[in-house]
Design an enzyme around this catalytic site. Structure first.
Site, short mmCIF file in Angstrom:
data_model
loop_
_atom_site.label_atom_id
_atom_site.label_comp_id
_atom_site.label_asym_id
_atom_site.label_seq_id
_atom_site.Cartn_x
_atom_site.Cartn_y
_atom_site.Cartn_z
N ASP A 65 0.84 -1.19 0.00
CA ASP A 65 0.00 0.00 0.00
C ASP A 65 0.88 1.24 0.00
OD1 ASP A 65 -2.75 -0.30 -0.03
OD2 ASP A 65 -3.03 0.44 2.01
N TYR A 67 2.14 4.84 1.43
CA TYR A 67 2.09 5.49 2.75
C TYR A 67 0.85 6.39 2.80
CZ TYR A 67 7.05 4.15 3.07
OH TYR A 67 8.24 3.46 3.10
N PHE A 78 7.91 1.90 -0.89
CA PHE A 78 8.92 2.16 0.16
C PHE A 78 9.53 3.56 0.09
CE2 PHE A 78 8.96 -2.52 -0.16
CZ PHE A 78 8.65 -2.84 1.14
N HIS A 187 10.03 -9.22 5.74
CA HIS A 187 9.75 -7.82 5.42
C HIS A 187 10.69 -6.91 6.22
CE1 HIS A 187 7.35 -4.10 4.99
NE2 HIS A 187 6.84 -4.68 3.93
#
Length: 221
Positions: A65, A67, A78, A187
């Site tokens: 998703d 931010y 990211f 992750h």
């Protein structure tokens, strides 16, 4: 919403754009942006496709998703806009790069410099409402981005896919492992990283080693 992406993608994805689900998705996104505060800004929704041309994809990193905080998202997974504090996962990515390749942590978390070198930074869902994580999931974005991954797998050669965490690793089913190089780890989020599933994966040096072995320019991480 303007499909602001490089023409190389439009040629590859034209059939997808004509499907009814995609038209419904774009109608939904337009309405959301008209009525709510959403991220990234409209001109950056397809930034991953604009910075990294289809025929230049060397590495694929899959996020989930965008931010959902003010001014963070810039259309690359990211990545954050210049001047924005690094989110925890991005801090851990930079720490691993520093440990793996002895590259100092940069002053900006804007990863456009990666995208411009052929790192395709794809979120599974490309938009989100402010402060509502996952608010645009299940509306068609995942169907679209799965189709994108399949196209890269089918029509490109020797691409490195970095699959971090359980969500991204499920996408391995869309990738032809006989043609491409798949690297998996936990992750980079603190929950996973602090349990020993992220640090030491050496994905960045392994990626460059594979690219070099296949006569492709290495990434300047």
């Amino acid at each position: 919403m303007d499909l602001k992406m490089h023409d190389s993608w439009k040629a590859v994805l034209n059939e997808e754009f004509e499907k009814s689900y995609f038209k419904e998705l774009i109608d939904f996104v337009k309405e959301e942006y008209a009525k709510k505060i959403c991220y990234p800004k409209g001109s950056q929704v397809f930034s991953a496709f604009d910075h990294c041309h289809f025929d230049q994809v060397k590495v694929v990193i899959i996020g989930q998703d965008p931010y959902h905080g003010p001014n963070q998202a810039n259309g690359l997974c990211f990545s954050v806009n210049d001047g924005i504090p690094f989110p925890p996962s991005l801090i851990n990515i930079f720490k691993e790069i520093e440990k793996d390749l002895a590259i100092p942590i940069p002053k900006t978390g804007n990863l456009e410099r990666w995208a411009d070198q052929g790192v395709f930074l794809l979120n599974a869902t490309l938009t989100v409402r402010q402060s509502e994580a996952g608010s645009h999931q299940g509306k068609g974005w995942e169907k679209f981005t799965d189709a994108v991954i399949k196209k890269i797998s089918a029509e490109s050669e020797k691409v490195v896919f970095l699959l971090w965490g359980g969500f991204a690793q499920k996408k391995a089913a869309l990738i032809d492992a006989s043609k491409h190089h798949i690297l998996k780890s936990g992750h980079p989020s603190p929950l996973s990283a602090n349990r020993g599933f992220w640090f030491g994966n050496k994905h960045f040096s392994q990626t460059n080693a594979y690219l070099k072995a296949n006569d492709k320019p290495e990434i300047n991480w």
